[in-house]
Enzyme design. Structure first.
Site, PDB file in Angstrom:
ATOM      1  N   LYS A 166       6.451 -10.628  -9.725  1.00 47.41           N
ATOM      2  CA  LYS A 166       6.673  -9.208 -10.030  1.00 47.41           C
ATOM      3  C   LYS A 166       7.551  -8.543  -8.968  1.00 47.41           C
ATOM      4  O   LYS A 166       8.458  -7.787  -9.287  1.00 47.41           O
ATOM      5  CB  LYS A 166       5.341  -8.433 -10.092  1.00 47.41           C
ATOM      6  CG  LYS A 166       4.322  -8.979 -11.070  1.00 47.41           C
ATOM      7  CD  LYS A 166       3.095  -8.084 -11.147  1.00 47.41           C
ATOM      8  CE  LYS A 166       2.334  -7.930  -9.846  1.00 47.41           C
ATOM      9  NZ  LYS A 166       1.753  -9.162  -9.297  1.00 47.41           N
ATOM     10  N   ARG A 178      -3.941  -1.471 -11.449  1.00 47.36           N
ATOM     11  CA  ARG A 178      -4.613  -2.759 -11.312  1.00 47.36           C
ATOM     12  C   ARG A 178      -6.046  -2.715 -11.817  1.00 47.36           C
ATOM     13  O   ARG A 178      -6.733  -3.729 -11.793  1.00 47.36           O
ATOM     14  CB  ARG A 178      -4.635  -3.149  -9.833  1.00 47.36           C
ATOM     15  CG  ARG A 178      -3.690  -4.275  -9.451  1.00 47.36           C
ATOM     16  CD  ARG A 178      -3.734  -4.372  -7.939  1.00 47.36           C
ATOM     17  NE  ARG A 178      -3.371  -5.627  -7.404  1.00 47.36           N
ATOM     18  CZ  ARG A 178      -2.226  -5.861  -6.755  1.00 47.36           C
ATOM     19  NH1 ARG A 178      -1.309  -4.937  -6.665  1.00 47.36           N
ATOM     20  NH2 ARG A 178      -2.013  -7.035  -6.215  1.00 47.36           N
ATOM     21  N   ARG A 194       4.513 -19.077   0.787  1.00 54.30           N
ATOM     22  CA  ARG A 194       5.429 -17.944   1.043  1.00 54.30           C
ATOM     23  C   ARG A 194       5.489 -17.621   2.533  1.00 54.30           C
ATOM     24  O   ARG A 194       4.484 -17.643   3.235  1.00 54.30           O
ATOM     25  CB  ARG A 194       4.930 -16.717   0.273  1.00 54.30           C
ATOM     26  CG  ARG A 194       5.723 -15.462   0.594  1.00 54.30           C
ATOM     27  CD  ARG A 194       5.527 -14.393  -0.428  1.00 54.30           C
ATOM     28  NE  ARG A 194       4.151 -13.908  -0.514  1.00 54.30           N
ATOM     29  CZ  ARG A 194       3.758 -13.000  -1.408  1.00 54.30           C
ATOM     30  NH1 ARG A 194       4.614 -12.523  -2.278  1.00 54.30           N
ATOM     31  NH2 ARG A 194       2.505 -12.603  -1.440  1.00 54.30           N
ATOM     32  N   ARG A 253       1.846 -13.941   5.367  1.00 57.34           N
ATOM     33  CA  ARG A 253       1.003 -12.758   5.185  1.00 57.34           C
ATOM     34  C   ARG A 253      -0.460 -13.181   5.316  1.00 57.34           C
ATOM     35  O   ARG A 253      -0.851 -14.213   4.774  1.00 57.34           O
ATOM     36  CB  ARG A 253       1.223 -12.175   3.781  1.00 57.34           C
ATOM     37  CG  ARG A 253       2.339 -11.172   3.720  1.00 57.34           C
ATOM     38  CD  ARG A 253       2.678 -10.751   2.316  1.00 57.34           C
ATOM     39  NE  ARG A 253       1.559 -10.374   1.461  1.00 57.34           N
ATOM     40  CZ  ARG A 253       1.681  -9.907   0.222  1.00 57.34           C
ATOM     41  NH1 ARG A 253       2.886  -9.741  -0.295  1.00 57.34           N
ATOM     42  NH2 ARG A 253       0.638  -9.597  -0.509  1.00 57.34           N
ATOM     43  N   ARG A 279      -7.914 -13.146  -4.472  1.00 62.10           N
ATOM     44  CA  ARG A 279      -6.998 -12.208  -5.146  1.00 62.10           C
ATOM     45  C   ARG A 279      -6.855 -12.581  -6.626  1.00 62.10           C
ATOM     46  O   ARG A 279      -6.786 -11.703  -7.486  1.00 62.10           O
ATOM     47  CB  ARG A 279      -5.622 -12.234  -4.459  1.00 62.10           C
ATOM     48  CG  ARG A 279      -5.641 -11.546  -3.099  1.00 62.10           C
ATOM     49  CD  ARG A 279      -4.436 -11.907  -2.262  1.00 62.10           C
ATOM     50  NE  ARG A 279      -3.188 -11.380  -2.770  1.00 62.10           N
ATOM     51  CZ  ARG A 279      -1.993 -11.818  -2.389  1.00 62.10           C
ATOM     52  NH1 ARG A 279      -1.885 -12.787  -1.497  1.00 62.10           N
ATOM     53  NH2 ARG A 279      -0.903 -11.282  -2.885  1.00 62.10           N
TER      54      ARG A 279
HETATM   55  P1  AMP Z   1       0.369  -7.023  -3.612  1.00 61.36           P
HETATM   56  O1  AMP Z   1       1.454  -7.149  -2.604  1.00 61.36           O
HETATM   57  O2  AMP Z   1       0.768  -6.223  -4.828  1.00 61.36           O
HETATM   58  O3  AMP Z   1      -0.253  -8.342  -3.982  1.00 61.36           O
HETATM   59  O4  AMP Z   1      -0.779  -6.149  -2.914  1.00 61.36           O
HETATM   60  C1  AMP Z   1      -1.381  -6.569  -1.713  1.00 61.36           C
HETATM   61  C2  AMP Z   1      -2.755  -5.931  -1.577  1.00 61.36           C
HETATM   62  O5  AMP Z   1      -2.642  -4.504  -1.554  1.00 61.36           O
HETATM   63  C3  AMP Z   1      -3.731  -6.215  -2.717  1.00 61.36           C
HETATM   64  O6  AMP Z   1      -4.386  -7.462  -2.557  1.00 61.36           O
HETATM   65  C4  AMP Z   1      -4.699  -5.043  -2.578  1.00 61.36           C
HETATM   66  O7  AMP Z   1      -5.576  -5.204  -1.484  1.00 61.36           O
HETATM   67  C5  AMP Z   1      -3.745  -3.897  -2.231  1.00 61.36           C
HETATM   68  N1  AMP Z   1      -3.237  -3.235  -3.440  1.00 61.36           N
HETATM   69  C6  AMP Z   1      -1.960  -3.220  -3.912  1.00 61.36           C
HETATM   70  N2  AMP Z   1      -1.872  -2.513  -5.049  1.00 61.36           N
HETATM   71  C7  AMP Z   1      -3.118  -2.061  -5.316  1.00 61.36           C
HETATM   72  C8  AMP Z   1      -3.696  -1.286  -6.365  1.00 61.36           C
HETATM   73  N3  AMP Z   1      -2.959  -0.841  -7.386  1.00 61.36           N
HETATM   74  N4  AMP Z   1      -5.018  -1.025  -6.301  1.00 61.36           N
HETATM   75  C9  AMP Z   1      -5.777  -1.453  -5.297  1.00 61.36           C
HETATM   76  N5  AMP Z   1      -5.314  -2.204  -4.281  1.00 61.36           N
HETATM   77  C10 AMP Z   1      -4.001  -2.504  -4.282  1.00 61.36           C
END
Ligand code: AMP
Length: 218
Positions: A13, A88, A127, A160, A171
Protein backbone atom coordinates in the site's frame (compact mmCIF):
# COMPACT_ATOMS: atom_id res chain seq x y z
CA UNK A 1 -9.73 11.24 -6.60
CA UNK A 2 -10.51 10.14 -3.04
CA UNK A 3 -9.05 6.72 -2.50
CA UNK A 4 -8.54 4.40 0.48
CA UNK A 5 -5.81 1.76 0.37
CA UNK A 6 -6.82 -1.24 2.45
CA UNK A 7 -4.86 -4.42 3.03
CA UNK A 8 -2.55 -6.23 5.42
CA UNK A 9 0.89 -4.86 6.24
CA UNK A 10 3.34 -5.85 3.53
CA UNK A 11 0.75 -5.74 0.74
CA UNK A 12 2.43 -2.77 -0.98
CA UNK A 13 0.00 0.00 0.00
CA UNK A 14 2.75 2.44 0.97
CA UNK A 15 4.77 1.94 -2.22
CA UNK A 16 1.70 2.26 -4.45
CA UNK A 17 0.49 5.23 -2.39
CA UNK A 18 3.65 7.16 -3.27
CA UNK A 19 3.30 6.31 -6.98
CA UNK A 20 -0.38 7.29 -7.09
CA UNK A 21 0.23 10.51 -5.20
CA UNK A 22 2.95 11.59 -7.67
CA UNK A 23 0.95 10.56 -10.73
CA UNK A 24 -2.36 12.15 -9.77
CA UNK A 25 -0.99 15.05 -7.68
CA UNK A 26 -3.00 14.34 -4.57
CA UNK A 27 -1.51 13.96 -1.07
CA UNK A 28 -0.53 10.51 0.20
CA UNK A 29 -1.81 10.42 3.77
CA UNK A 30 -0.32 7.48 5.63
CA UNK A 31 -1.26 7.21 9.30
CA UNK A 32 1.76 4.93 9.86
CA UNK A 33 4.08 7.67 8.47
CA UNK A 34 2.36 10.40 10.53
CA UNK A 35 2.69 8.32 13.71
CA UNK A 36 6.34 7.39 12.98
CA UNK A 37 7.14 11.10 12.47
CA UNK A 38 5.51 11.90 15.80
CA UNK A 39 7.59 9.16 17.46
CA UNK A 40 10.78 10.51 15.86
CA UNK A 41 10.00 14.04 17.03
CA UNK A 42 9.16 12.86 20.56
CA UNK A 43 5.77 14.63 20.59
CA UNK A 44 3.07 13.66 23.14
CA UNK A 45 1.26 11.84 20.31
CA UNK A 46 4.45 9.96 19.44
CA UNK A 47 5.04 8.92 23.04
CA UNK A 48 1.49 7.61 23.31
CA UNK A 49 1.59 5.80 19.95
CA UNK A 50 4.98 4.14 20.39
CA UNK A 51 3.74 1.71 23.05
CA UNK A 52 1.12 0.32 20.66
CA UNK A 53 3.24 0.44 17.53
CA UNK A 54 6.14 -1.53 18.99
CA UNK A 55 3.78 -4.38 19.88
CA UNK A 56 2.05 -4.33 16.50
CA UNK A 57 -1.19 -3.22 18.17
CA UNK A 58 -3.45 -0.45 16.87
CA UNK A 59 -3.22 3.04 18.30
CA UNK A 60 -6.62 3.95 19.86
CA UNK A 61 -9.28 4.98 17.34
CA UNK A 62 -10.00 8.42 18.79
CA UNK A 63 -6.31 9.39 18.57
CA UNK A 64 -5.86 8.34 14.94
CA UNK A 65 -9.20 9.55 13.61
CA UNK A 66 -8.62 13.04 15.01
CA UNK A 67 -5.30 13.31 13.18
CA UNK A 68 -6.78 12.16 9.88
CA UNK A 69 -9.81 14.43 10.00
CA UNK A 70 -7.54 17.40 10.71
CA UNK A 71 -5.33 16.43 7.78
CA UNK A 72 -8.27 16.00 5.39
CA UNK A 73 -9.39 19.52 6.22
CA UNK A 74 -6.17 20.97 4.85
CA UNK A 75 -6.31 22.77 1.52
CA UNK A 76 -4.17 20.32 -0.44
CA UNK A 77 -6.65 17.51 0.28
CA UNK A 78 -9.60 19.40 -1.19
CA UNK A 79 -9.38 17.86 -4.64
CA UNK A 80 -8.44 14.40 -3.46
CA UNK A 81 -6.20 12.16 -1.38
CA UNK A 82 -4.77 8.68 -1.04
CA UNK A 83 -5.52 7.39 2.46
CA UNK A 84 -3.06 4.64 3.33
CA UNK A 85 -3.53 2.55 6.49
CA UNK A 86 -6.69 4.35 7.57
CA UNK A 87 -9.37 3.34 8.39
CA UNK A 88 -8.28 0.14 10.10
CA UNK A 89 -11.32 -0.58 12.29
CA UNK A 90 -15.08 -0.38 11.78
CA UNK A 91 -15.22 2.46 14.29
CA UNK A 92 -12.64 4.43 12.29
CA UNK A 93 -14.57 3.80 9.05
CA UNK A 94 -17.84 4.98 10.58
CA UNK A 95 -16.23 8.07 12.12
CA UNK A 96 -14.53 8.84 8.80
CA UNK A 97 -17.87 8.59 6.97
CA UNK A 98 -19.47 10.96 9.48
CA UNK A 99 -16.62 13.47 9.22
CA UNK A 100 -16.64 13.36 5.40
CA UNK A 101 -20.40 13.84 5.33
CA UNK A 102 -19.98 17.04 7.35
CA UNK A 103 -17.37 18.18 4.83
CA UNK A 104 -19.78 17.28 1.96
CA UNK A 105 -17.12 14.89 0.85
CA UNK A 106 -16.96 11.11 0.30
CA UNK A 107 -14.65 8.27 -0.66
CA UNK A 108 -14.73 7.35 -4.36
CA UNK A 109 -13.01 3.98 -4.18
CA UNK A 110 -11.47 1.54 -1.69
CA UNK A 111 -8.70 -0.65 -3.10
CA UNK A 112 -8.25 -3.87 -1.15
CA UNK A 113 -4.71 -5.22 -1.65
CA UNK A 114 -4.79 -9.02 -1.53
CA UNK A 115 -1.63 -10.97 -0.68
CA UNK A 116 -0.79 -14.43 0.74
CA UNK A 117 0.40 -14.18 4.35
CA UNK A 118 3.74 -15.90 3.64
CA UNK A 119 4.67 -13.22 1.08
CA UNK A 120 3.70 -10.41 3.46
CA UNK A 121 5.90 -11.94 6.18
CA UNK A 122 8.83 -12.31 3.79
CA UNK A 123 8.48 -8.72 2.58
CA UNK A 124 8.17 -7.16 6.02
CA UNK A 125 10.89 -9.06 7.86
CA UNK A 126 13.34 -8.41 4.99
CA UNK A 127 12.50 -4.70 4.72
CA UNK A 128 15.19 -2.16 5.55
CA UNK A 129 14.50 1.57 5.74
CA UNK A 130 16.86 4.54 5.40
CA UNK A 131 17.26 6.43 8.69
CA UNK A 132 17.49 9.74 6.86
CA UNK A 133 15.36 9.74 3.70
CA UNK A 134 13.03 6.81 4.59
CA UNK A 135 13.72 5.04 1.26
CA UNK A 136 12.72 1.36 1.43
CA UNK A 137 14.93 -1.60 0.52
CA UNK A 138 14.67 -5.37 0.92
CA UNK A 139 17.55 -7.67 1.78
CA UNK A 140 16.62 -10.03 -1.10
CA UNK A 141 14.17 -8.28 -3.44
CA UNK A 142 15.60 -4.73 -3.54
CA UNK A 143 19.08 -4.99 -1.98
CA UNK A 144 21.05 -1.77 -1.62
CA UNK A 145 24.31 -1.60 -3.65
CA UNK A 146 26.27 -1.54 -0.41
CA UNK A 147 24.92 -3.61 2.47
CA UNK A 148 23.27 -1.51 5.16
CA UNK A 149 23.70 1.78 3.25
CA UNK A 150 21.04 3.79 1.40
CA UNK A 151 21.65 4.04 -2.37
CA UNK A 152 19.88 7.39 -2.49
CA UNK A 153 21.50 9.41 0.30
CA UNK A 154 24.28 7.23 1.77
CA UNK A 155 22.75 7.10 5.27
CA UNK A 156 22.44 3.94 7.35
CA UNK A 157 19.58 1.46 6.84
CA UNK A 158 17.69 -0.05 9.76
CA UNK A 159 14.93 -2.56 10.44
CA UNK A 160 11.71 -1.02 11.75
CA UNK A 161 11.17 -2.38 15.28
CA UNK A 162 7.70 -3.56 14.24
CA UNK A 163 9.16 -5.55 11.30
CA UNK A 164 10.57 -8.22 13.65
CA UNK A 165 8.98 -11.63 13.06
CA UNK A 166 7.00 -11.67 16.36
CA UNK A 167 5.54 -8.21 15.79
CA UNK A 168 4.80 -8.88 12.12
CA UNK A 169 2.79 -11.97 13.10
CA UNK A 170 0.80 -9.88 15.58
CA UNK A 171 0.20 -7.11 13.01
CA UNK A 172 -1.20 -9.71 10.59
CA UNK A 173 -3.41 -11.13 13.35
CA UNK A 174 -4.67 -7.64 14.17
CA UNK A 175 -5.40 -7.07 10.46
CA UNK A 176 -7.45 -10.28 10.28
CA UNK A 177 -9.46 -9.51 13.40
CA UNK A 178 -9.99 -5.77 13.19
CA UNK A 179 -9.37 -4.56 9.64
CA UNK A 180 -10.57 -7.38 7.38
CA UNK A 181 -14.24 -6.69 8.31
CA UNK A 182 -13.89 -3.40 6.42
CA UNK A 183 -13.87 -5.38 3.16
CA UNK A 184 -17.50 -6.27 3.79
CA UNK A 185 -18.30 -2.75 5.02
CA UNK A 186 -17.10 -1.15 1.79
CA UNK A 187 -18.38 -3.95 -0.46
CA UNK A 188 -21.88 -3.23 0.86
CA UNK A 189 -21.38 0.42 -0.06
CA UNK A 190 -20.43 -0.70 -3.58
CA UNK A 191 -17.05 1.06 -3.61
CA UNK A 192 -14.60 -1.80 -2.97
CA UNK A 193 -12.27 -3.18 -5.62
CA UNK A 194 -9.89 -6.08 -4.89
CA UNK A 195 -6.43 -5.85 -6.47
CA UNK A 196 -3.35 -8.06 -6.35
CA UNK A 197 -0.68 -6.88 -3.91
CA UNK A 198 1.67 -9.52 -5.35
CA UNK A 199 2.07 -7.70 -8.67
CA UNK A 200 5.23 -5.73 -9.37
CA UNK A 201 4.77 -1.98 -8.62
CA UNK A 202 4.44 -0.80 -12.24
CA UNK A 203 2.23 -3.72 -13.23
CA UNK A 204 -0.18 -2.90 -10.42
CA UNK A 205 -0.08 0.80 -11.29
CA UNK A 206 -1.10 -0.06 -14.87
CA UNK A 207 -4.00 -2.12 -13.54
CA UNK A 208 -5.06 0.67 -11.21
CA UNK A 209 -5.05 3.17 -14.06
CA UNK A 210 -7.60 0.97 -15.80
CA UNK A 211 -9.66 0.68 -12.59
CA UNK A 212 -9.70 4.48 -12.21
CA UNK A 213 -10.61 4.94 -15.84
CA UNK A 214 -13.49 2.44 -15.56
CA UNK A 215 -14.70 4.27 -12.44
CA UNK A 216 -14.40 7.59 -14.36
CA UNK A 217 -11.95 8.97 -11.81
CA UNK A 218 -9.39 9.94 -14.47
P1 AMP B 1 1.74 0.98 9.04
O1 AMP B 1 3.01 1.64 8.65
O2 AMP B 1 0.54 1.47 8.27
O3 AMP B 1 1.83 -0.52 9.04
O4 AMP B 1 1.46 1.42 10.55
C1 AMP B 1 2.39 1.15 11.57
C2 AMP B 1 1.69 1.13 12.92
O5 AMP B 1 1.07 2.40 13.18
C3 AMP B 1 0.54 0.13 13.05
O6 AMP B 1 1.01 -1.17 13.37
C4 AMP B 1 -0.26 0.74 14.20
O7 AMP B 1 0.36 0.54 15.45
C5 AMP B 1 -0.16 2.23 13.88
N1 AMP B 1 -1.25 2.66 12.99
C6 AMP B 1 -1.16 3.10 11.70
N2 AMP B 1 -2.37 3.40 11.20
C7 AMP B 1 -3.26 3.16 12.19
C8 AMP B 1 -4.68 3.25 12.30
N3 AMP B 1 -5.43 3.65 11.27
N4 AMP B 1 -5.25 2.91 13.47
C9 AMP B 1 -4.53 2.51 14.52
N5 AMP B 1 -3.19 2.38 14.49
C10 AMP B 1 -2.56 2.70 13.35
Amino acid sequence: MKIVLLGPPGAGKGTQGVVLSKSYKVPHISTGDILRDAVKNGTPLGKKALVFMNKGELVPDEVVTGIVVERLNQKDAESGYILDGFPRTLRQAEDLDAALKKMSNGIDLVLSFEIPEAIAIERLTGRRVCKKCQANFHIKNIPPKKEGICDKCGAELFQRPDDSIETVKNRLKVYEGRTRPLIEYYTKKGILKKVSGVLEVNELFKELRQVFSDAKLI
